[in-house]
Scaffold this motif. Sequence first.
Motif, PDB file in Angstrom:
ATOM      1  N   LEU A 208       0.827  -1.208   0.000  1.00  0.00           N
ATOM      2  CA  LEU A 208       0.000   0.000   0.000  1.00  0.00           C
ATOM      3  C   LEU A 208       0.864   1.262   0.000  1.00  0.00           C
ATOM      4  CD1 LEU A 208      -2.939  -1.042   2.345  1.00  0.00           C
ATOM      5  CD2 LEU A 208      -2.890  -0.950  -0.157  1.00  0.00           C
ATOM      6  N   ALA A 209       2.004   1.231   0.685  1.00  0.00           N
ATOM      7  CA  ALA A 209       2.920   2.382   0.674  1.00  0.00           C
ATOM      8  C   ALA A 209       3.437   2.623  -0.750  1.00  0.00           C
ATOM      9  CB  ALA A 209       4.073   2.158   1.640  1.00  0.00           C
ATOM     10  N   ASP A 210       3.749   1.551  -1.478  1.00  0.00           N
ATOM     11  CA  ASP A 210       4.192   1.692  -2.869  1.00  0.00           C
ATOM     12  C   ASP A 210       3.100   2.313  -3.735  1.00  0.00           C
ATOM     13  OD1 ASP A 210       6.679   0.652  -2.300  1.00  0.00           O
ATOM     14  OD2 ASP A 210       6.238  -1.353  -3.100  1.00  0.00           O
TER      15      ASP A 210
ATOM     16  N   LYS B 216       4.685   7.962   8.310  1.00  0.00           N
ATOM     17  CA  LYS B 216       3.502   7.983   9.189  1.00  0.00           C
ATOM     18  C   LYS B 216       2.482   6.949   8.742  1.00  0.00           C
ATOM     19  CE  LYS B 216       3.541  12.885  10.407  1.00  0.00           C
ATOM     20  NZ  LYS B 216       2.814  14.148  10.228  1.00  0.00           N
ATOM     21  N   PHE B 217       2.267   6.875   7.431  1.00  0.00           N
ATOM     22  CA  PHE B 217       1.328   5.902   6.876  1.00  0.00           C
ATOM     23  C   PHE B 217       1.779   4.478   7.219  1.00  0.00           C
ATOM     24  CE2 PHE B 217       0.222   3.032   3.342  1.00  0.00           C
ATOM     25  CZ  PHE B 217      -1.156   3.042   3.461  1.00  0.00           C
ATOM     26  N   SER B 218       3.053   4.197   7.007  1.00  0.00           N
ATOM     27  CA  SER B 218       3.578   2.854   7.296  1.00  0.00           C
ATOM     28  C   SER B 218       3.446   2.519   8.779  1.00  0.00           C
ATOM     29  CB  SER B 218       5.044   2.757   6.860  1.00  0.00           C
ATOM     30  OG  SER B 218       5.138   2.886   5.457  1.00  0.00           O
TER      31      SER B 218
ATOM     32  N   GLY C 243     -13.345  -2.573  12.594  1.00  0.00           N
ATOM     33  CA  GLY C 243     -14.171  -1.751  13.473  1.00  0.00           C
ATOM     34  C   GLY C 243     -13.405  -1.001  14.551  1.00  0.00           C
ATOM     35  N   LYS C 244     -12.110  -1.226  14.680  1.00  0.00           N
ATOM     36  CA  LYS C 244     -11.303  -0.549  15.698  1.00  0.00           C
ATOM     37  C   LYS C 244     -10.537   0.615  15.055  1.00  0.00           C
ATOM     38  CE  LYS C 244      -7.528  -1.228  18.932  1.00  0.00           C
ATOM     39  NZ  LYS C 244      -6.375  -2.036  19.261  1.00  0.00           N
ATOM     40  N   GLU C 245     -10.766   1.816  15.588  1.00  0.00           N
ATOM     41  CA  GLU C 245     -10.059   2.985  15.063  1.00  0.00           C
ATOM     42  C   GLU C 245      -8.601   2.910  15.469  1.00  0.00           C
ATOM     43  OE1 GLU C 245     -11.887   6.801  15.156  1.00  0.00           O
ATOM     44  OE2 GLU C 245     -13.893   5.925  15.207  1.00  0.00           O
ATOM     45  N   ILE C 246      -7.721   2.974  14.474  1.00  0.00           N
ATOM     46  CA  ILE C 246      -6.292   2.868  14.732  1.00  0.00           C
ATOM     47  C   ILE C 246      -5.672   4.258  14.882  1.00  0.00           C
ATOM     48  CG2 ILE C 246      -4.093   1.997  13.840  1.00  0.00           C
ATOM     49  CD1 ILE C 246      -6.257  -0.151  14.638  1.00  0.00           C
ATOM     50  N   GLY C 247      -6.066   5.188  14.025  1.00  0.00           N
ATOM     51  CA  GLY C 247      -5.517   6.537  14.091  1.00  0.00           C
ATOM     52  C   GLY C 247      -5.564   7.201  12.736  1.00  0.00           C
ATOM     53  N   SER C 248      -4.896   8.338  12.637  1.00  0.00           N
ATOM     54  CA  SER C 248      -4.861   9.072  11.370  1.00  0.00           C
ATOM     55  C   SER C 248      -3.559   9.847  11.268  1.00  0.00           C
ATOM     56  CB  SER C 248      -6.061  10.013  11.267  1.00  0.00           C
ATOM     57  OG  SER C 248      -6.009  10.972  12.300  1.00  0.00           O
ATOM     58  N   GLY C 249      -3.252  10.226  10.043  1.00  0.00           N
ATOM     59  CA  GLY C 249      -2.062  11.028   9.780  1.00  0.00           C
ATOM     60  C   GLY C 249      -2.428  12.194   8.909  1.00  0.00           C
TER      61      GLY C 249
ATOM     62  N   PRO D  29      -1.492  15.410   0.554  1.00  0.00           N
ATOM     63  CA  PRO D  29      -1.192  14.502  -0.571  1.00  0.00           C
ATOM     64  C   PRO D  29      -1.560  13.051  -0.269  1.00  0.00           C
ATOM     65  CG  PRO D  29       0.715  15.889  -0.083  1.00  0.00           C
ATOM     66  CD  PRO D  29      -0.301  16.129   1.003  1.00  0.00           C
ATOM     67  N   LEU D  30      -1.370  12.613   0.962  1.00  0.00           N
ATOM     68  CA  LEU D  30      -1.709  11.241   1.336  1.00  0.00           C
ATOM     69  C   LEU D  30      -3.220  11.034   1.311  1.00  0.00           C
ATOM     70  CD1 LEU D  30      -0.458   8.585   2.268  1.00  0.00           C
ATOM     71  CD2 LEU D  30      -0.579   9.417   4.603  1.00  0.00           C
ATOM     72  N   ALA D  31      -3.976  12.073   1.628  1.00  0.00           N
ATOM     73  CA  ALA D  31      -5.434  11.962   1.682  1.00  0.00           C
ATOM     74  C   ALA D  31      -6.100  12.150   0.314  1.00  0.00           C
ATOM     75  CB  ALA D  31      -5.983  12.981   2.674  1.00  0.00           C
TER      76      ALA D  31
END
Length: 157
Positions: free
Chosen positions: A93-95, A110-112, A144-150, A154-156
């Motif tokens: 997904l990072a690629d 941050k994404f990774s 269903g579990k919120e992990i977080g956000s960055g 550009p990433l969004a």
Amino acid sequence: LEDRRCHGVTMKARVAFILLGALPALHAIVEKSTGFDFPKASPKLGKLRSLGVRKKGPIKVYAVGMYEDLFKAKGFMLQMAMGVGAQKMTNALADAVKPRLKSDQGSLDKFSDLMLRGLPNGCSRSMCLLFGTGGGKLSLVVDGKEIGSGSSKPLAE
């Protein structure tokens, strides 16, 4: 409806069974090659706009639904068709997002980190990952579990 019996089942019961069987079709669309249901609308992502499947050769890795909210922010629901290790999924997904980030290595990191935090045991079959892109940030929800956000425009995108 008349309450006649056919093979021991009343007409009312048959009609109720048919209607209940149709309920999932009213609220979900089936991605045909994997059989996964995708809701036509998601409170977190908006309305379903398209479906697809990520394949690696002949192997189906995941089905994906692209959603769009009222503000035209896109979101993605991935449903895993097979198990994949956390590092392998994160790298793949990072690629995919790397070209959008040009030289913004910090956002890619941050994404990774977000992916690895959300997938401590990798991706199991039928696991569901939600990626939201509203408000100039990318958010991740796993099963269903919120992990977080960055925060990264550009990433969004």
